[in-house]
Enzyme design. Sequence first.
Site, PDB file in Angstrom:
ATOM      1  N   GLY A  90      74.397  58.358  20.764  1.00 43.86           N
ATOM      2  CA  GLY A  90      73.263  57.712  20.100  1.00 43.86           C
ATOM      3  C   GLY A  90      72.367  58.701  19.381  1.00 43.86           C
ATOM      4  N   GLY A 122      72.359  61.927  21.866  1.00 48.18           N
ATOM      5  CA  GLY A 122      73.669  62.552  22.104  1.00 48.18           C
ATOM      6  C   GLY A 122      74.283  63.101  20.822  1.00 48.18           C
ATOM      7  N   PRO A 136      66.882  51.824  28.927  1.00 47.47           N
ATOM      8  CA  PRO A 136      65.783  50.970  28.458  1.00 47.47           C
ATOM      9  C   PRO A 136      64.985  50.362  29.610  1.00 47.47           C
ATOM     10  CG  PRO A 136      67.850  49.783  28.340  1.00 47.47           C
ATOM     11  CD  PRO A 136      68.192  51.169  28.792  1.00 47.47           C
ATOM     12  N   GLU A 161      65.490  65.858  26.700  1.00 45.44           N
ATOM     13  CA  GLU A 161      65.464  66.185  25.279  1.00 45.44           C
ATOM     14  C   GLU A 161      64.081  65.884  24.706  1.00 45.44           C
ATOM     15  OE1 GLU A 161      67.652  67.872  23.376  1.00 45.44           O
ATOM     16  OE2 GLU A 161      65.817  67.772  22.204  1.00 45.44           O
ATOM     17  N   LEU A 193      63.366  66.269  21.329  1.00 43.09           N
ATOM     18  CA  LEU A 193      63.385  66.068  19.875  1.00 43.09           C
ATOM     19  C   LEU A 193      62.639  64.786  19.517  1.00 43.09           C
ATOM     20  CD1 LEU A 193      65.424  63.596  18.798  1.00 43.09           C
ATOM     21  CD2 LEU A 193      67.160  65.178  19.497  1.00 43.09           C
ATOM     22  N   LEU A 229      51.601  62.452  24.868  1.00 40.43           N
ATOM     23  CA  LEU A 229      51.635  62.304  23.404  1.00 40.43           C
ATOM     24  C   LEU A 229      51.164  60.907  23.002  1.00 40.43           C
ATOM     25  CD1 LEU A 229      55.030  64.095  22.711  1.00 40.43           C
ATOM     26  CD2 LEU A 229      52.782  64.847  21.920  1.00 40.43           C
ATOM     27  N   CYS A 263      60.938  55.501  22.886  1.00 37.84           N
ATOM     28  CA  CYS A 263      60.580  56.306  24.057  1.00 37.84           C
ATOM     29  C   CYS A 263      59.201  56.020  24.642  1.00 37.84           C
ATOM     30  CB  CYS A 263      60.661  57.777  23.703  1.00 37.84           C
ATOM     31  SG  CYS A 263      62.334  58.308  23.336  1.00 37.84           S
ATOM     32  N   GLN A 272      56.737  53.690  24.782  1.00 34.78           N
ATOM     33  CA  GLN A 272      56.401  52.521  25.604  1.00 34.78           C
ATOM     34  C   GLN A 272      57.250  52.475  26.879  1.00 34.78           C
ATOM     35  OE1 GLN A 272      55.277  48.800  23.946  1.00 34.78           O
ATOM     36  NE2 GLN A 272      56.890  47.734  25.047  1.00 34.78           N
ATOM     37  N   LYS A 330      58.824  55.127  12.225  1.00 36.05           N
ATOM     38  CA  LYS A 330      58.168  56.259  11.571  1.00 36.05           C
ATOM     39  C   LYS A 330      59.040  56.654  10.393  1.00 36.05           C
ATOM     40  CE  LYS A 330      58.776  60.377  13.619  1.00 36.05           C
ATOM     41  NZ  LYS A 330      59.040  61.444  14.622  1.00 36.05           N
TER      42      LYS A 330
HETATM   43  P1  NAD Z   1      71.020  55.129  22.082  1.00 29.24           P
HETATM   44  O1  NAD Z   1      70.952  53.721  22.516  1.00 29.24           O
HETATM   45  O2  NAD Z   1      70.874  55.490  20.637  1.00 29.24           O
HETATM   46  O3  NAD Z   1      72.415  55.764  22.570  1.00 29.24           O
HETATM   47  C1  NAD Z   1      72.972  55.595  23.827  1.00 29.24           C
HETATM   48  C2  NAD Z   1      74.484  55.420  23.677  1.00 29.24           C
HETATM   49  O4  NAD Z   1      75.076  55.443  24.977  1.00 29.24           O
HETATM   50  C3  NAD Z   1      74.900  54.096  23.044  1.00 29.24           C
HETATM   51  O5  NAD Z   1      75.664  54.354  21.870  1.00 29.24           O
HETATM   52  C4  NAD Z   1      75.741  53.416  24.129  1.00 29.24           C
HETATM   53  O6  NAD Z   1      76.844  52.687  23.621  1.00 29.24           O
HETATM   54  C5  NAD Z   1      76.208  54.592  24.948  1.00 29.24           C
HETATM   55  N1  NAD Z   1      76.609  54.249  26.331  1.00 29.24           N
HETATM   56  C6  NAD Z   1      75.906  53.545  27.248  1.00 29.24           C
HETATM   57  N2  NAD Z   1      76.590  53.482  28.417  1.00 29.24           N
HETATM   58  C7  NAD Z   1      77.738  54.178  28.235  1.00 29.24           C
HETATM   59  C8  NAD Z   1      78.837  54.494  29.078  1.00 29.24           C
HETATM   60  N3  NAD Z   1      78.880  54.092  30.352  1.00 29.24           N
HETATM   61  N4  NAD Z   1      79.854  55.213  28.559  1.00 29.24           N
HETATM   62  C9  NAD Z   1      79.814  55.643  27.262  1.00 29.24           C
HETATM   63  N5  NAD Z   1      78.791  55.379  26.431  1.00 29.24           N
HETATM   64  C10 NAD Z   1      77.754  54.661  26.904  1.00 29.24           C
HETATM   65  O7  NAD Z   1      69.918  55.907  22.931  1.00 29.24           O
HETATM   66  P2  NAD Z   1      69.169  57.284  22.559  1.00 29.24           P
HETATM   67  O8  NAD Z   1      68.002  57.016  21.669  1.00 29.24           O
HETATM   68  O9  NAD Z   1      70.180  58.292  22.143  1.00 29.24           O
HETATM   69  O10 NAD Z   1      68.569  57.676  23.973  1.00 29.24           O
HETATM   70  C11 NAD Z   1      69.386  58.159  25.021  1.00 29.24           C
HETATM   71  C12 NAD Z   1      68.509  58.723  26.112  1.00 29.24           C
HETATM   72  O11 NAD Z   1      67.744  59.823  25.599  1.00 29.24           O
HETATM   73  C13 NAD Z   1      67.469  57.733  26.664  1.00 29.24           C
HETATM   74  O12 NAD Z   1      67.320  57.955  28.037  1.00 29.24           O
HETATM   75  C14 NAD Z   1      66.194  58.112  25.940  1.00 29.24           C
HETATM   76  O13 NAD Z   1      65.049  57.809  26.692  1.00 29.24           O
HETATM   77  C15 NAD Z   1      66.340  59.608  25.810  1.00 29.24           C
HETATM   78  N6  NAD Z   1      65.613  60.205  24.687  1.00 29.24           N
HETATM   79  C16 NAD Z   1      65.569  59.589  23.473  1.00 29.24           C
HETATM   80  C17 NAD Z   1      64.913  60.193  22.406  1.00 29.24           C
HETATM   81  C18 NAD Z   1      64.861  59.544  21.063  1.00 29.24           C
HETATM   82  O14 NAD Z   1      64.101  60.019  20.236  1.00 29.24           O
HETATM   83  N7  NAD Z   1      65.636  58.510  20.802  1.00 29.24           N
HETATM   84  C19 NAD Z   1      64.300  61.433  22.576  1.00 29.24           C
HETATM   85  C20 NAD Z   1      64.367  62.040  23.828  1.00 29.24           C
HETATM   86  C21 NAD Z   1      65.020  61.417  24.870  1.00 29.24           C
HETATM   87  C1  UDX Z   2      58.818  60.968  20.890  1.00 27.68           C
HETATM   88  C2  UDX Z   2      58.348  62.383  21.312  1.00 27.68           C
HETATM   89  O1  UDX Z   2      57.499  62.918  20.291  1.00 27.68           O
HETATM   90  C3  UDX Z   2      59.534  63.275  21.530  1.00 27.68           C
HETATM   91  O2  UDX Z   2      59.109  64.548  21.984  1.00 27.68           O
HETATM   92  C4  UDX Z   2      60.417  62.625  22.581  1.00 27.68           C
HETATM   93  O3  UDX Z   2      61.521  63.423  22.818  1.00 27.68           O
HETATM   94  C5  UDX Z   2      60.848  61.240  22.134  1.00 27.68           C
HETATM   95  O4  UDX Z   2      59.693  60.449  21.858  1.00 27.68           O
HETATM   96  P1  UDX Z   2      59.699  59.864  18.642  1.00 27.68           P
HETATM   97  O5  UDX Z   2      59.455  58.583  19.352  1.00 27.68           O
HETATM   98  O6  UDX Z   2      61.013  60.093  18.014  1.00 27.68           O
HETATM   99  O7  UDX Z   2      59.488  61.086  19.654  1.00 27.68           O
HETATM  100  O8  UDX Z   2      58.588  60.070  17.506  1.00 27.68           O
HETATM  101  P2  UDX Z   2      57.068  60.567  17.498  1.00 27.68           P
HETATM  102  O9  UDX Z   2      56.910  61.499  16.371  1.00 27.68           O
HETATM  103  O10 UDX Z   2      56.601  61.024  18.808  1.00 27.68           O
HETATM  104  O11 UDX Z   2      56.285  59.232  17.120  1.00 27.68           O
HETATM  105  C6  UDX Z   2      56.188  58.131  18.001  1.00 27.68           C
HETATM  106  C7  UDX Z   2      55.303  57.069  17.390  1.00 27.68           C
HETATM  107  O12 UDX Z   2      53.938  57.489  17.355  1.00 27.68           O
HETATM  108  C8  UDX Z   2      55.673  56.714  15.949  1.00 27.68           C
HETATM  109  O13 UDX Z   2      55.588  55.327  15.754  1.00 27.68           O
HETATM  110  C9  UDX Z   2      54.636  57.451  15.150  1.00 27.68           C
HETATM  111  O14 UDX Z   2      54.420  56.871  13.891  1.00 27.68           O
HETATM  112  C10 UDX Z   2      53.422  57.318  16.059  1.00 27.68           C
HETATM  113  N1  UDX Z   2      52.412  58.367  15.813  1.00 27.68           N
HETATM  114  C11 UDX Z   2      52.708  59.676  16.040  1.00 27.68           C
HETATM  115  C12 UDX Z   2      51.155  58.015  15.350  1.00 27.68           C
HETATM  116  O15 UDX Z   2      50.876  56.835  15.145  1.00 27.68           O
HETATM  117  N2  UDX Z   2      50.228  58.990  15.129  1.00 27.68           N
HETATM  118  C13 UDX Z   2      50.499  60.305  15.349  1.00 27.68           C
HETATM  119  O16 UDX Z   2      49.598  61.138  15.129  1.00 27.68           O
HETATM  120  C14 UDX Z   2      51.775  60.655  15.812  1.00 27.68           C
END
Ligand code: NAD
Ligand code: UDX
Length: 466
Positions: free
Chosen positions: A13, A16, A95, A163, A165, A229, A278, A280, A341
């Site tokens: 996702g 990953g 989720p 992570e 990012l 944050l 993330c 909420q 965003k």
């Molecule tokens: P995502 O939904 O984009 O990706 C997750 C993937 O895992 C999906 O493609 C799904 O099909 C796959 N999956 C689920 N169960 C599986 C299984 N048993 N075997 C193989 N594949 C499987 O999610 P994401 O945004 O990449 O987030 C993943 C994790 O990272 C979450 O815990 C999230 O909180 C965390 N995280 C997300 C962000 C972000 O910015 N999106 C940042 C930091 C941390």
């Molecule tokens: C967040 C964290 O920043 C990141 O470190 C974590 O790994 C995953 O969750 P992300 O959700 O991808 O990242 O974006 P982020 O830049 O944090 O923004 C989150 C939300 O806050 C967005 O809707 C953004 O528009 C809003 N935001 C951010 C504001 O409204 N004001 C700001 O000053 C900053």
Amino acid sequence: MTKITKICCIGAGYVGGPTMAMIAKKCPHIKVTVVDLNEQRIAAWNDADVENIPVYEPGLSAVVAEARNRNLFFSTDVEGAIDEAEMIFISVNTPTKTYGAGKGQAADLKWIELCARQIARVAKNNKIIVEKSTLPVRTASAIKDILTHTGNGSQFQILSNPEFLAEGTAVEDLDAPDRVLIGGDTTPEGRAAVQALVDVYANWIPKERILTTNVWSSELSKLTANAFLAQRVSSINSLTELCEKTEADIKEVARAIGTDSRIGPKFLKASVGFGGSCFQKDILNLVYIARSYGLQEVADYWEQVIIMNDHQKKRFANQMIRELYNTVNGKKISFLGWAFKKDTNDTRESAAIYVADHLLHEQAHIIVYDPKVLEGQIYFDLDYLATRTPEENKKGVNVVTDPYEACKGAHAIAVLTEWDEFKDYDWQRIYDSMLKPAKIFDGRNLLDAEKLRAIGFQVKAIGTNI
Ligand code: NAD
Ligand code: UDX
């Protein structure tokens, strides 16, 4: 000392995919295989045209193009990849639960448990398991329990490597992170596993930026980093309403606050509300964990960040209705932006979804333009709320691929995402094509309000009353 040569990541996702692409780019000596159950997603990662990969992030396609089929592979063969890897990252979705105990707050760990059971079943030798997903504190003990009770004698070390990012800047964040956090057991085996992962990151990240902690501190730090944050965004957003009442200007207030070096300038941009997959989810989870330990005041404290955010989205929609003479029935309202965003095609928990839902209740007709979000995703987001039928959503919302078409004949424009291109539009042309009075509601304080007013627009920008 374990030297890692083969990595597998379960979950292709938003985390990953980019994370593993960066590891593969920086470590050509390591074979990285990213697996997912979702065949369509894997096919998109393997698409011959690298611009069609499923995650839009500036710079990501180049990273993927460099490493793909060299030492970066995307596959649906989950078991094969588990079998050959020495180190397995779990990066599946976590989720908010939608059923049962903890519904609406706790993280749903069903996919994490499925991964742990599958690893236990398949593994024939010792492995290091890395929690990349964001998980409630103490999840590592549950994973360990499953692995040791259902496995076939292999030894597992569990590391937490959350992570940090942010979407839209994933490539920069992965290339030069503020820090990498690795938590592990303090036993000799635990320390060796931590070192093995440190060695992977040390291929491109300065050692002083790689923090090691115990596994619980690492798990808890991720949830709380996001809570801090999000709290900043809710704090600044809580002041927008006060600014609008008092003729203070939120941009000036943010600048004045942010120049205090103890506070700092980042993350003080007022908005229609934070979104994303993330913030909420992680705060709700923190609230749930605090409550489950009986820490009511701690739970209430963090819950307020969410309450404020919900208020901000509703307040924005209500202001539009009020300014449109208390009725939007049948009125055409153009949405510029749907993503949560800029610079991402991700729409999870985007404020736009909730603002649209509120306006649809009032029978508005919404036209959406977003540079990267596809039409199907917009209907999916609205249908997912289950507030009305998919047919009703189709009737109330149109999606277009041209911003000028989106605004033509509209009563009002709402800016929901801060895409840079919105600033450079021919606003005179847009004004000429709209119904009068032509109104703009800038939920991101993105546009030059003075310039727009000079053209003739009535502008409401969040946190200002000028
Ligand atoms: P995502 O939904 O984009 O990706 C997750 C993937 O895992 C999906 O493609 C799904 O099909 C796959 N999956 C689920 N169960 C599986 C299984 N048993 N075997 C193989 N594949 C499987 O999610 P994401 O945004 O990449 O987030 C993943 C994790 O990272 C979450 O815990 C999230 O909180 C965390 N995280 C997300 C962000 C972000 O910015 N999106 C940042 C930091 C941390
Ligand atoms: C967040 C964290 O920043 C990141 O470190 C974590 O790994 C995953 O969750 P992300 O959700 O991808 O990242 O974006 P982020 O830049 O944090 O923004 C989150 C939300 O806050 C967005 O809707 C953004 O528009 C809003 N935001 C951010 C504001 O409204 N004001 C700001 O000053 C900053």
